[in-house]
Each structure stands twice: as C-alpha cells, then as structure tokens.
Design a protein around this motif. Structure first.
Motif, mmCIF file in Angstrom:
data_model
loop_
_atom_site.group_PDB
_atom_site.id
_atom_site.type_symbol
_atom_site.label_atom_id
_atom_site.label_comp_id
_atom_site.label_asym_id
_atom_site.label_seq_id
_atom_site.Cartn_x
_atom_site.Cartn_y
_atom_site.Cartn_z
ATOM 1 N N VAL B 354 47.530 41.295 44.603
ATOM 2 C CA VAL B 354 47.102 40.531 45.682
ATOM 3 C C VAL B 354 45.460 40.399 45.742
ATOM 4 C CG1 VAL B 354 46.852 40.315 48.257
ATOM 5 C CG2 VAL B 354 49.094 40.869 47.193
ATOM 6 N N LEU B 357 44.449 37.931 43.135
ATOM 7 C CA LEU B 357 44.743 36.723 43.459
ATOM 8 C C LEU B 357 43.967 35.950 44.346
ATOM 9 C CD1 LEU B 357 46.937 34.576 42.779
ATOM 10 C CD2 LEU B 357 48.263 35.262 44.706
ATOM 11 N N VAL B 358 43.628 36.809 45.632
ATOM 12 C CA VAL B 358 42.740 36.337 46.513
ATOM 13 C C VAL B 358 41.352 36.211 46.353
ATOM 14 C CG1 VAL B 358 44.534 36.876 48.523
ATOM 15 C CG2 VAL B 358 42.709 38.198 47.881
ATOM 16 N N LYS B 360 40.347 35.013 43.677
ATOM 17 C CA LYS B 360 40.247 34.232 42.390
ATOM 18 C C LYS B 360 40.196 34.668 41.007
ATOM 19 C CE LYS B 360 39.139 30.101 45.049
ATOM 20 N NZ LYS B 360 38.098 29.870 46.053
ATOM 21 N N GLU B 374 38.574 42.775 55.142
ATOM 22 C CA GLU B 374 39.205 41.571 54.961
ATOM 23 C C GLU B 374 40.617 41.756 54.849
ATOM 24 O OE1 GLU B 374 37.261 39.155 54.899
ATOM 25 O OE2 GLU B 374 35.245 40.176 54.509
ATOM 26 N N MET B 375 41.244 42.549 54.464
ATOM 27 C CA MET B 375 42.730 42.570 54.231
ATOM 28 C C MET B 375 43.058 43.915 54.776
ATOM 29 S SD MET B 375 43.422 40.297 50.983
ATOM 30 C CE MET B 375 42.828 41.104 50.036
ATOM 31 N N PRO B 450 37.681 36.812 50.242
ATOM 32 C CA PRO B 450 39.169 36.349 49.987
ATOM 33 C C PRO B 450 39.350 35.003 50.148
ATOM 34 C CG PRO B 450 39.107 37.776 51.763
ATOM 35 C CD PRO B 450 37.890 37.895 51.245
ATOM 36 N N SER B 451 39.989 34.162 49.157
ATOM 37 C CA SER B 451 40.109 33.012 49.382
ATOM 38 C C SER B 451 41.198 32.509 50.474
ATOM 39 C CB SER B 451 40.373 32.041 48.203
ATOM 40 O OG SER B 451 41.320 32.634 47.403
ATOM 41 N N PHE B 452 42.131 33.316 50.592
ATOM 42 C CA PHE B 452 43.361 33.169 51.471
ATOM 43 C C PHE B 452 44.090 34.504 51.871
ATOM 44 C CE2 PHE B 452 45.293 32.909 47.635
ATOM 45 C CZ PHE B 452 46.493 33.421 47.470
ATOM 46 N N GLN B 453 44.898 34.417 52.854
ATOM 47 C CA GLN B 453 45.437 35.684 53.254
ATOM 48 C C GLN B 453 46.788 35.565 52.848
ATOM 49 O OE1 GLN B 453 44.648 38.496 54.998
ATOM 50 N NE2 GLN B 453 42.624 37.868 55.204
ATOM 51 N N PRO B 454 47.498 36.762 52.172
ATOM 52 C CA PRO B 454 48.928 36.686 51.339
ATOM 53 C C PRO B 454 49.991 36.383 52.691
ATOM 54 C CG PRO B 454 47.991 38.856 51.525
ATOM 55 C CD PRO B 454 46.867 38.004 52.077
#
Lengths: 105, 625
Positions: B354, B357-358, B360, B374-375, B450-454
């Motif tokens: 994850v 992935l986030v 990139k 962030e997460m 991070p580019s998006f949240q899972p």
C-alpha cells in the motif's frame, strides 16, 4: 535360300540404329526427330527378327509385332504433342522449346 | 469429508481454468470475484474439513481420497489422491486463509493494471498447486505441485514482463529453484528404486523398517531432498533468487513469502521427518544452514534501502528460524512459526505494498517518512506486523512462535549453545532492521505525500491479518506460562514431539533474555534512525553497508564461479561440432541442388546426348568387364 551371315545382319541393324541416333542428335525439327526415333525402333525390331531366325524361334517375330504396336502408340502420342507444341509456339524447333528447365539458370 | 478434501485444491484450479480460458471476456469485477471467490470457497471447505477432522480426533488421524489413476506403468504407480492429516490441515488452512485475504486485497491493488484476469488466473493456479503439494499423498504428486508452484512463481515474478529486469528476476528464480528441484527428483528416484512405491506413508514406514540410523543411503536421500527444500525455501546457498523476486507485484510477494512457495521446503522436511530422523548428519546440517541463513539474511536486511527487499531478506531469515527448529527436531515449533509468519509477513507485504502504491512506486525507504500521520491505519497494521516479526514479548504472536525455537535450539537433545547464540543474535537483528524500517518510513518528516487513501478491499484484509498477527499466538503457550498446547497437540498427531535434554537452566531465563534483546533492538533502532540520525549516517554510507546490501556478495560469487564460466563456455562453443554437422548437411544439399539443376537446361538434344553417352558407358563396362 540365300543365307546372309548373322554378323552382316547385325551390323546392318546397328548402322540403322546409328542413322536414327545421329538424325535425332543433329536434327532440330521435332518431326524429323520423331522419325529418327522410329528408325531406331525399327532397327531394334530388326535385331529381334534376326535373333528369332538365328535360333529358329517364333518369339522374335512376336516381339517385333509388339514393338510395332508400341511404336504406333508412341507415334500417336508424339504427334499429338507435336501438334500442341506447334499450336503453342508456332514452331517445331526443339531448341526454342526449352521452357522445361530449372529457373535458377 | 472426502469430497471436501478433493475439492480444496480443485476449486482454485477450476478458477484458474475459467480465468485462463475466458478471462478476457469478463469485466474486472467478475474476474476478481472468480479469482478471490474460488480461494474463498476453498477456505470454507478447508475449515469444514478441519472441523470434521478435529471431531474425529484422536480416533482417525488421517483421511485420504483417491480421485483417479494418474500414472501406471508396471510397478511405477502414482494416483491423483489426496490425504489430510494434521500437518497438511494446518498448511491448507493457512494457505487458503492468507491466500484469500491476499486475493481480496489484490482486487483493489491490481485494479489499474492491464493483465487483471491474467493475474488472478496465475494466483489461483499458484494457490491450487500449493494445495496439491500439501495434500498429495504420494511424493510424485507432491513434486507435481512443487513444480506447479515453481512455474507460477516464474509467471508472477515476471508478471510485468515488459521490463527486461523483471524477466531476468523471474528466470533467476526459476533456474535457482530448479537446481534444488533436480537434486530432489534424484532423491525421489532413489526412494522409488529402493522401495518401489511413491506413497508417502508407505515410504516412511518402509524407510523406518529397512534403513538404519545413519546408513549411507538414508543420508544421501535426505541430503538430496534437503537440497530441493533449500532451493524452494531460499536458504543458503540457494537464497539468491528471493530478493530479486520482489520484481513482481506486492500481493505476489506476499503470496510467495507468506502462504506458499518458500514454506514448501519446510513442509517437505516435516512431511519426511522419518527419513530425516534417520540421518542425524543432515539434521545437523539443516540446523546449521538455518542458523547461518538467518544471520546472513538478517545482516543483509540491515543494508537494504528498498522496502520490499528488507522484507524479502526478513523472510529468508525467518525461514532460517524454521529450518533451525526442524534441524533440532522441534517439528511442531517450526510449523507453528510457519503459521504465525504467514500472518505477519503477508500483513507486512500488503501494508508495504500500500505504501509503495500510494507513493507511486517509490521503493526507497529513505525517500519516505512521516507516513504515520498520513495513513494511520496502515501504520498501526504495519506496526502490529513488525512487532510480531520482532517477537515483542507477551503481546504478539511472533513471540509465542519464535521463543520456543530459541529455547529448543539450546535445550533440544541436538541443540547446543552456538545455535542458540546464532538465533539470539538473529532476534536482535530482526528487531533492529524491522524497527529501522518502521522509524524511517512512518516517523520523521513527510517527504512524499500519498496520492490517495487505500479503500476497504485493502484495509480490511490488513486489519484481519493484524488481528491474527497479535492473537494467533495464544493457542500455544510456552511451558513456563502454564500448559496450554492447542497447536502442538494437534501437530503431534503427525509429527514427533521434541526431545528435551536437561540443561540446568530454566526456560524463563531464556525468555527474559530474548525479551531484553528485543527491547535493546527497538531502542537502538529508535536512537539511530529517529533520535540521532547522525549515528546511522556513517553506517548507511560505509563499505560494510555496501557488503550487506549486496547480500554478502553471493550474487557476485555465483556470477564469478558459475554464471561467467558457463557463459564463456557457451560463447566459445557457439559453433560446436553438432552445428557443423547440421550446417554441413544443409550446405551439401544446396550444393547438390545447384549441380543437378545445371543438367536441367531444357535442351532436348542435350538430354538425348547424355542418354547416349550413358548407354555407351554402360555398354563399354559390360563388354570390357
């Protein structure tokens, strides 16, 4: 009955064959080549008859009739082919009818 | 019961068939449901089979079901038949459970990828092959599953096949494990030649009857099987393929490392424990290889900057622990550690996936940081996995599975002080590299956003795995904390119990020591990578670091010793004699063609002339003869 020695007869047949052969090799006209082949056929048939006479057997003459039949068939096919060649090429020159060769050359 | 057992491996294979044949026809959603669903059904079946199995204990300790005759030629006979005992039950449940969560996670993880249904087809085949491997009741079928797993690892590591490096990594994994497989099949042949059967139970019975302890044949066979296991389980000296296997997508790494593939070697040794017990030399070798591997991999993990490579080396190191446990005869401890490891390693790979992935496709941990803010959810699940990996005392499952291994490496009849020292140092290293990772990635300042949240499909499997990484340990408590042996009493239906010698030291002392070392490791990581980064500065750029990063230079060594000579030999042998034979034949034919096509000139009279010459020659020969 006049007796001719067998050697003379065989030499005669051989000469006949040679005439046919030389005709075949030197002539360029397909009709003449066919005729030369006929002469060679006949010389072969002649050898059969000579042999049949020499051994006092009828087989030689039977074989000659065979050869005549075969020669007749051969001439029929040969002439048919010649007609086709003439239709196609408008010539009977054997040297100019040379399409049946390897293209690599 | 029988139907259940038969369907457990067949359902994922069916899923593979459907996806492989008609994968392009489905939209992503359907393909994902088929892929995850088939493993889910298999999980349910495995749970049902497990429940039925537990109810029939202790009366019946194994079930078998024969589907059809697979190979039959004279004495050589192998059936498509499965058998379930407590060992394969544990493997089945772990494989299907972890596999199912990984599949669910992949639906979201791979959603943006091209070969979506291809991915699920391979994953299903992978799980199916692994299930065949653990359920096989004859060693040839086991080998079939073994090769199936190897094939799938090749396909999945090279999943993004457009990058040449990925293809290289895939080939490397395939070839290196293949070296082990070759040794293993020779071992299987030796067993067959001697006992005329492939059936595992029968083989083990006969091995016990006919071979004495330490007889040369037993030692050779055990060594050959061990070599096969070393290749699959990425142990010294065949460990080099695993770090490169990170080229595949993260769920693949999770599947290879946690549930399938690398644990196949552990399974094989546990399955053939009767044979290995007859070869004490090989057992000692297993323990030493395990100890060395866990040390080398631990040090190598310290030197990595790539998140996934750290986890890869930690897998090698943890499997080293399992081999160590197998080597000292602590069979059920090894299998227990396998189970717990499957939970937390799958968790770590998925959580790490994850993060990658986030961000990139950022793999370098030193370019990450501050991911905690962030997460938070990913942080807490990752922390649970890390704590379990470094065996944080009392609260994590990793403690309950790793601690017995440390204890038995000393107290088992075949254990000794040095093995314990290695395992103990390994525990320190494990903590150090794990928390280095945690502190560097999740603490400090945020370097990349991070580019998006899972989404839910990714976080729910993580949460479930985190839960199991913490509590799964409570089903097996050490001697010193009350006698609660749910797991080992199950495993010991199939595997022998460990024999402990009288050491004169209490187990509690060792537990205390390993607890201390864990805290020491966390503290050192905290100091060096969070509080005072200057401390680790000189190490991260030093020569030792580079040595660790290259994994102790094994790749270089193999390049010099094996790969380069082979490449050189094949280069100088490029035009070998066999080539000359083939090329010569072709040239001769062409030459003949040229020569004879000269005679086809189309000149009729020329043909007649050649007839005549021929006849003259023949006549001359006949006359002059």
């Amino acid at each position: 009955m006049l007796t001719v020695p067998i050697e003379t007869m065989l030499i005669f047949a051989g000469l006949l064959f040679l005439i046919g052969l030389v005709g075949l090799l030197t002539r360029r006209n397909l009709i003449f080549m066919l005729m030369s082949i006929e002469i060679m056929f006949n010389s072969a048939g002649l050898v059969f008859i000579i042999a049949g006479r020499h051994w006092k057997q009828a087989d030689g003459q039977v074989m000659f009739i065979f050869i005549l039949a075969v020669a007749a068939v051969e001439v029929a096919i040969g002439l048919a082919l010649l007609l086709q060649v003439y239709h196609h090429y408008k010539t009977l020159d054997a040297d100019s009818v040379g399409k049946l060769k390897d293209n690599n050359q | 019961m029988e139907t259940c057992i038969a369907l457990i491996p067949l359902i994922p294979l069916l899923g593979f068939l459907i996806l492989a044949v008609a994968g392009g026809k489905f939209d992503r959603k359907t393909a994902g449901y088929i892929g995850a669903g088939s493993v889910g059904i298999s999980l349910v079946l495995a749970l049902i089979a497990g429940a039925l199995f537990l109810r029939s204990l202790p009366g019946v300790s194994s079930y078998s079901v024969s589907l059809w005759e697979w190979i039959s030629a004279g004495e050589l006979r192998a059936d498509m038949s499965f058998s379930l005992d407590s060992l394969s039950l544990v493997f089945c449940i772990v494989i299907t459970f972890v596999g199912f969560l990984i599949h669910v996670y992949s639906i979201e993880f791979m959603s943006g990828d091209e070969g979506f249904s291809r991915f699920f087809a391979y994953m299903n085949l992978f799980v199916g092959s692994m299930l065949i491997l653990v359920l096989a009741d004859n060693i040839l079928l086991l080998y079939f599953g073994w090769e199936g797993v190897g094939l799938c690892s090749y396909l999945l590591i090279g999943f993004w096949y457009k990058e040449p490096e990925n293809g290289y990594a895939a080939r490397k994994a395939f070839i290196v494990t293949r070296i082990g497989d070759t040794a293993m099949i020779i071992g299987i042949f030796i067993l067959f030649v001697n006992f005329r059967t492939f059936h595992l139970d029968e083989l083990m019975l006969q091995v016990n009857d006919k071979w004495s302890v330490g007889s040369p044949l037993a030692v050779i066979t055990a060594a050959l099987l061990l070599f096969g296991a070393l290749g699959k389980s990425a142990q010294l000296p065949l460990q080099t393929w695993l770090p490169d296997a990170m080229a595949g997508p993260s769920p693949v790494s999770a599947l290879i490392h946690a549930a399938t593939m690398v644990t196949a070697g552990v399974y094989l040794i546990a399955r053939c424990h009767v044979l290995f017990n007859l070869a004490p030399v090989v057992m000692t070798a297993i323990a030493i290889i395990g100890a060395l591997t866990l040390l080398i991999a631990g040090f190598s993990a310290l030197g990595q900057h790539d998140l996934k490579r750290i986890l890869a080396y930690s897998t090698i190191s943890q499997i080293g622990y399992m081999f160590l446990a197998l080597g000292v005869g602590a069979w059920s401890a090894a299998i227990f550690h396998f189970m717990i490891h499957a939970f937390f390693k799958a968790l770590l790979f998925l959580a790490g996936g994850v993060v990658i992935l986030v961000l990139k496709e950022e793999h370098d941990i030193f370019r990450m940081g501050g991911m905690k803010k962030e997460m938070p959810l990913i942080f807490f699940t990752f922390l649970a996995g890390s704590a379990s990996l470094s065996a944080l005392p009392l609260v994590t499952a990793g403690f309950y599975s790793k601690d017995p291994i440390l204890w038995y490496s000393f107290s088992s009849v075949t254990g000794n002080f040095w093995l314990w020292i290695a395992a103990f140092t390994g525990a320190f290293l494990t903590t150090l590299y794990t928390f280095r990772l945690v502190f560097v990635v999740f603490f400090g300042e945020t370097k990349l956003k991070p580019s998006f949240q899972p989404g839910k499909l990714m976080t729910v499997p993580l949460a479930i795995l985190a839960f199991f990484s913490i509590v799964a340990g409570f089903i097996e408590l050490p001697e010193s904390f009350g006698r609660f042996h749910l797991f080992s009493s199950l495993a010991e239906n199939t595997l022998p119990a460990v024999t402990v010698r009288e050491t004169g030291y209490p187990e509690t002392l060792f537990q205390l020591l390993s607890a201390l070392i864990v805290f020491a490791g966390i503290y050192l990581a905290y100091l060096a990578y969070y509080k005072k980064p200057s401390m680790s500065e000189s190490f991260e750029h030093g020569r030792i670091h580079r040595f660790f990063e290259s994994g102790f230079g094994f790749d270089r060594l193999y390049d010099v010793l094996l790969v380069n000579p082979l490449v050189w030999l094949s280069a100088i042998n490029r035009n070998d004699i066999f080539d000359w034979l083939n090329i010569g034949l072709a040239r001769l034919t062409v030459l003949g063609n040229r020569l004879f096509s000269l005679t086809q000139n189309g000149k009729l009279r020329w043909y007649v002339m050649s007839f005549t010459i021929g006849i003259v020659l023949i006549l001359t020969y006949m006359i002059l003869r």
